[in-house]
Motif scaffolding. Structure first.
Motif, mmCIF file in Angstrom:
data_model
loop_
_atom_site.group_PDB
_atom_site.id
_atom_site.type_symbol
_atom_site.label_atom_id
_atom_site.label_comp_id
_atom_site.label_asym_id
_atom_site.label_seq_id
_atom_site.Cartn_x
_atom_site.Cartn_y
_atom_site.Cartn_z
ATOM 1 N N GLU A 62 0.657 -1.430 -0.008
ATOM 2 C CA GLU A 62 0.101 0.110 0.134
ATOM 3 C C GLU A 62 0.960 1.321 0.092
ATOM 4 N N GLY A 63 2.060 1.109 0.368
ATOM 5 C CA GLY A 63 2.820 2.379 0.803
ATOM 6 C C GLY A 63 2.657 3.012 2.004
ATOM 7 N N ILE A 64 3.501 4.065 1.971
ATOM 8 C CA ILE A 64 3.488 4.925 3.500
ATOM 9 C C ILE A 64 3.280 6.339 3.232
ATOM 10 N N LYS A 65 2.856 7.150 4.168
ATOM 11 C CA LYS A 65 2.493 8.686 4.024
ATOM 12 C C LYS A 65 3.904 9.206 4.024
ATOM 13 N N ARG A 66 3.831 10.295 3.816
ATOM 14 C CA ARG A 66 5.104 11.286 4.352
ATOM 15 C C ARG A 66 5.337 11.619 5.471
ATOM 16 N N VAL A 93 11.890 6.336 -9.174
ATOM 17 C CA VAL A 93 12.315 5.239 -7.875
ATOM 18 C C VAL A 93 11.243 4.720 -7.096
ATOM 19 N N LEU A 94 10.287 5.922 -6.593
ATOM 20 C CA LEU A 94 9.197 5.736 -5.882
ATOM 21 C C LEU A 94 7.915 6.004 -6.908
ATOM 22 N N ALA A 95 6.808 5.355 -6.275
ATOM 23 C CA ALA A 95 5.562 5.697 -7.173
ATOM 24 C C ALA A 95 4.727 6.532 -5.953
ATOM 25 N N GLN A 96 4.187 7.540 -6.563
ATOM 26 C CA GLN A 96 3.112 8.313 -5.614
ATOM 27 C C GLN A 96 1.776 7.781 -5.924
ATOM 28 N N THR A 97 0.993 7.474 -4.918
ATOM 29 C CA THR A 97 -0.311 6.987 -5.318
ATOM 30 C C THR A 97 -1.381 7.645 -4.286
ATOM 31 N N ALA A 98 -2.667 8.067 -5.040
ATOM 32 C CA ALA A 98 -3.722 8.516 -4.055
ATOM 33 C C ALA A 98 -4.584 7.544 -3.597
ATOM 34 N N PRO A 99 -4.837 7.660 -2.432
ATOM 35 C CA PRO A 99 -5.875 6.545 -1.883
ATOM 36 C C PRO A 99 -7.312 6.769 -2.679
ATOM 37 N N PRO A 100 -8.049 5.802 -2.749
ATOM 38 C CA PRO A 100 -9.387 5.900 -3.185
ATOM 39 C C PRO A 100 -10.292 6.840 -2.503
ATOM 40 N N GLY A 101 -11.181 7.392 -3.267
ATOM 41 C CA GLY A 101 -12.125 8.403 -2.578
ATOM 42 C C GLY A 101 -12.361 9.684 -3.234
ATOM 43 N N PRO A 102 -12.611 10.727 -2.678
ATOM 44 C CA PRO A 102 -12.809 11.917 -3.410
ATOM 45 C C PRO A 102 -11.252 12.607 -3.105
ATOM 46 N N ASP A 103 -11.084 13.407 -4.237
ATOM 47 C CA ASP A 103 -9.740 14.205 -4.265
ATOM 48 C C ASP A 103 -9.619 15.048 -3.389
ATOM 49 N N VAL A 104 -10.607 15.627 -2.841
ATOM 50 C CA VAL A 104 -10.689 16.822 -1.628
ATOM 51 C C VAL A 104 -11.673 16.483 -0.612
ATOM 52 N N VAL A 223 -12.657 23.967 6.182
ATOM 53 C CA VAL A 223 -11.282 23.527 5.456
ATOM 54 C C VAL A 223 -11.144 22.396 4.566
ATOM 55 N N PHE A 224 -10.516 22.625 3.450
ATOM 56 C CA PHE A 224 -10.495 21.750 2.510
ATOM 57 C C PHE A 224 -8.948 20.973 2.476
ATOM 58 N N VAL A 225 -9.142 19.653 2.480
ATOM 59 C CA VAL A 225 -7.873 18.697 2.811
ATOM 60 C C VAL A 225 -7.766 17.768 1.780
ATOM 61 N N ARG A 226 -6.496 17.632 1.124
ATOM 62 C CA ARG A 226 -6.393 16.614 -0.101
ATOM 63 C C ARG A 226 -5.862 15.422 0.722
ATOM 64 N N PRO A 227 -6.491 14.170 0.382
ATOM 65 C CA PRO A 227 -5.857 13.130 1.002
ATOM 66 C C PRO A 227 -4.303 12.839 0.836
ATOM 67 N N ALA A 228 -3.697 12.332 1.708
ATOM 68 C CA ALA A 228 -2.358 12.275 1.814
ATOM 69 C C ALA A 228 -2.013 11.157 0.693
ATOM 70 N N TYR A 229 -0.759 11.511 -0.099
ATOM 71 C CA TYR A 229 -0.290 10.503 -0.940
ATOM 72 C C TYR A 229 0.275 9.522 -0.134
ATOM 73 N N ARG A 230 0.372 8.137 -0.850
ATOM 74 C CA ARG A 230 1.342 6.994 -0.224
ATOM 75 C C ARG A 230 2.451 6.886 -1.375
ATOM 76 N N TYR A 231 3.523 6.623 -0.823
ATOM 77 C CA TYR A 231 4.754 6.216 -1.425
ATOM 78 C C TYR A 231 5.354 4.615 -1.443
ATOM 79 N N ARG A 232 5.719 4.082 -2.580
ATOM 80 C CA ARG A 232 6.296 2.777 -2.631
ATOM 81 C C ARG A 232 7.294 2.610 -3.521
ATOM 82 N N LEU A 233 8.088 1.622 -3.636
ATOM 83 C CA LEU A 233 9.087 1.500 -4.787
ATOM 84 C C LEU A 233 8.493 1.009 -6.107
#
Length: 241
Positions: A62-66, A93-104, A223-233
């Motif tokens: 799944e990866g980890i958040k920043r 080297v790393l892939a940046q992925t957004a979790p499923p669901g709304p963008d904001v 407040v409007f918050v974007r979901p945190a990206y996750r990172y994996r190799l």
């Protein structure tokens, strides 16, 4: 001495250490330095990439958040984690992925809940509470002045007014009037006009930044918050080690 007996091929293969199977980061490090050698954080990038590999955070994970980077991985870096991660993503080297669901996600500070789909309604509810606070402020000010002037317990309480409140010192109404460039008596009408979220967030920010008034807990910003990206190799990174 008698010659040693030949081992079966299967046994000999199991006991043989293949140099290609050893964990060697030379190629991965070379790749990073070729792509990002001109950046100040290149050493941190190499360290983080190795930490991801040691933690087995590969393409299938799944990866980890920043925010989890320093706590989850045994790595010490000099530069900001986001800077390092951005460079590794750019180097593939790393892939940046957004979790499923709304963008904001829209979050109401008043109830501390996600209000996607009902943002305007929640903003208007907050404005109602803010306006009620303004009205309460006038009432309290009027009562205080009347109590100071009355001669006895049966004295009549005078009706509150905007002039009374503003004459007693800085109030939420007067502070908002100055911010919006309008007269104090126009504040409520102004808050109910235009974009509810914009009016609310601006008003709350002004109140919170003032040292002369105190915001009520009955209202807050949207407040409007974007979901945190996750990172994996990436697969490419895995093929380099």
């Amino acid at each position: 001495d008698a010659p040693r007996p030949e081992l079966p091929d299967k046994v000999r293969g199991a006991l043989t250490v293949d140099e290609d199977d050893s964990t060697d980061f030379d190629r991965l490090e070379q790749h990073i330095r070729e792509r990002k050698g001109n950046t100040h954080s290149v050493d941190d990038q190499v360290a983080v990439a190795k930490a991801f590999y040691n933690a087995e955070i590969g393409p299938e994970k799944e990866g980890i958040k920043r925010t989890e980077l320093l706590d989850s991985l045994d790595v010490d870096i000099e530069y900001q984690p986001q800077t390092v991660l951005n460079h590794l993503v750019d180097a593939e080297v790393l892939a940046q992925t957004a979790p499923p669901g709304p963008d904001v996600f829209a979050i109401s500070e008043r109830i501390d809940e996600i209000v996607n789909g009902q943002v305007t309604e929640e903003a208007e509810a907050n404005l109602d509470a803010l306006i009620a606070h303004i009205d309460d402020e006038i009432q309290v000010t009027a009562l205080s002045e009347d109590a100071a002037e009355r001669d006895g317990p049966q004295a009549r309480v005078s009706a509150p007014s905007v002039a009374v409140a503003d004459g007693a010192g800085r109030t939420i109404r007067s502070i908002l009037a100055a911010e919006f460039g309008i007269k104090p008596e126009q504040v409520v009408e102004f808050l109910r006009s235009g974009d509810a979220v914009d009016r609310l967030n601006t008003a709350v920010e002004v109140i919170e930044s003032s040292e002369e008034v105190t915001k009520s807990e009955d209202y807050g910003q949207i407040v409007f918050v974007r979901p945190a990206y996750r990172y994996r190799l990436t697969e490419q990174a895995m093929n380099l080690v």
